[in-house]
Design a protein around this motif. Sequence first.
Motif, short mmCIF file in Angstrom:
data_model
loop_
_atom_site.label_atom_id
_atom_site.label_comp_id
_atom_site.label_asym_id
_atom_site.label_seq_id
_atom_site.Cartn_x
_atom_site.Cartn_y
_atom_site.Cartn_z
N MET A 155 -11.76 -1.84 -8.35
CA MET A 155 -12.21 -2.53 -7.16
C MET A 155 -13.72 -2.43 -7.01
O MET A 155 -14.31 -1.35 -7.14
CB MET A 155 -11.52 -1.94 -5.92
CG MET A 155 -10.02 -2.13 -5.91
SD MET A 155 -9.53 -3.88 -5.88
CE MET A 155 -9.63 -4.21 -4.12
N ARG A 210 -4.15 -11.73 -3.26
CA ARG A 210 -3.09 -10.84 -2.77
C ARG A 210 -2.86 -11.19 -1.30
O ARG A 210 -3.65 -10.82 -0.45
CB ARG A 210 -3.53 -9.38 -2.92
CG ARG A 210 -4.12 -9.05 -4.30
CD ARG A 210 -4.71 -7.65 -4.36
NE ARG A 210 -5.71 -7.41 -3.34
CZ ARG A 210 -7.01 -7.62 -3.47
NH1 ARG A 210 -7.52 -8.09 -4.60
NH2 ARG A 210 -7.84 -7.38 -2.47
N THR A 237 -11.59 -7.30 -5.48
CA THR A 237 -12.34 -6.92 -4.29
C THR A 237 -11.49 -7.15 -3.07
O THR A 237 -10.48 -7.86 -3.10
CB THR A 237 -13.67 -7.70 -4.19
OG1 THR A 237 -14.50 -7.06 -3.21
CG2 THR A 237 -13.44 -9.16 -3.78
N ASN A 238 -11.89 -6.48 -1.98
CA ASN A 238 -11.22 -6.68 -0.71
C ASN A 238 -12.30 -6.94 0.34
O ASN A 238 -13.29 -6.24 0.41
CB ASN A 238 -10.41 -5.43 -0.35
CG ASN A 238 -9.41 -5.72 0.73
OD1 ASN A 238 -8.46 -6.45 0.52
ND2 ASN A 238 -9.64 -5.19 1.91
N SER A 275 0.82 -1.20 0.00
CA SER A 275 0.00 0.00 0.00
C SER A 275 0.86 1.26 0.00
O SER A 275 0.33 2.36 -0.15
CB SER A 275 -0.91 -0.02 1.22
OG SER A 275 -0.22 -0.51 2.35
N CYS A 325 -11.75 -6.70 6.02
CA CYS A 325 -10.87 -5.68 6.60
C CYS A 325 -11.62 -4.72 7.50
O CYS A 325 -11.40 -4.68 8.69
CB CYS A 325 -10.13 -4.92 5.50
SG CYS A 325 -8.62 -5.77 5.00
N GLY A 371 -9.20 -11.17 -3.43
CA GLY A 371 -9.03 -10.85 -2.01
C GLY A 371 -7.68 -11.22 -1.46
O GLY A 371 -6.72 -11.42 -2.21
N ALA A 372 -7.62 -11.29 -0.13
CA ALA A 372 -6.36 -11.41 0.60
C ALA A 372 -6.27 -12.78 1.28
O ALA A 372 -6.87 -13.75 0.82
CB ALA A 372 -6.29 -10.27 1.62
#
Length: 365
Positions: free
Chosen positions: A129, A226, A166-167, A64, A170, A205-206
Amino acid sequence: MPINREPYPKLTADLKKLRDNIDRIKSRCAERGVALTGVIKGFTGIPACVKVFEDAGCQYIGTSRLEQIRGAIEYGVKGPFMLIRVPMLSEAYEAVRLADISLNSEPAVLRALNGAAGKLGKTHKVILMADLGDLREGFWSKGELLAAARLVERELGNLYLAGVGTNLGCYGSIFPTADKLNELVDCAEMIEAGIGRRLDILSGGASTSLPRIFDGDMPERINQLRVGEAVVNARDLQELFGYDMSFMHRDVFVLHAEVVEVKDKPTYPDGEIMFDAFGMKREYVDRGVRRRALLALGRADYAFHDMIFPMDEGVEVLGASSDHTIVDIEDARREFKVGDIMKFTLCYASAVFATNSPNIKLSVI
Ligand SMILES: *Cc1c(COP(=O)(O)O)cnc(C)c1O
């Protein structure tokens, strides 16, 4: 006597264990056709560690913060790099100069990136996103998402629309279920119909999306994750989600602290109880007199005393102020004396703080 070089507190980074962790997650993802972007912000982009992500063959190295990309490039890492926080308008030029691809959610930023890419004579890739409910970054309106995709595709000639992403998990704590990720596939198909071609990347996503890989229900078109926490700390999927992560090293990063006092003391404070060093009301349990050690590091180094994990059995962290940590050693398997070193593993939050603390010396092993 040796010269006192103040070697503690110290953080060690084990590059071999980091490499093992990356390889293991990368190969599990590859079995499902998912490429790995290795995320380095959880350890403040320590360049020697970033190099390991490059050597392991990650599709992208993501962070980031542009400073961390700059540091890695100076160290000799070639990337390719992904900026995973939507770029500030004020950093658009540097974002294009340093990163090959970025995650985006604002037309104004896309226009700025396009301008910068023109000046630099580069084509910059973008992923748009979609906010699927976690309420951090991303387009909420499908119409606006489609309009932005058309804008990039038709008007911003120095950008390349690489895909959608997308995320989750969080801000809104939303779990990436197969249904949620199918919503991302729907977004991609809507855009593909609108621009008349297939998108390359569906970034799903993560670390919290890895359960879809482990359970075998990752929607087929999702082809990128990610991942930071699951390769660096390897703690949350086990502790919070109950997945067996015993195949991963949890001690890539180890915090070493020096004991400055060892005494038997009561466990309940003596006097009128008010607030602790951070203005908090705390509860204390009276367990009688017990042996405890005081360590020369504190919340200024790792933020939360319940987020460092003693590697010695029977040791318990009781609390901390900014520069002291208090640990119960009554039931410890080994004897501690002044000058001894106590070791801790970390989680995401404490690793972020420890790698940002100027008090902590870093040692790469
Ligand atoms: C931090 C971050 C990640 C990585 O998250 P982990 O939980 O460390 O795997 C991925 N994508 C975005 C957009 C992020 O901000």
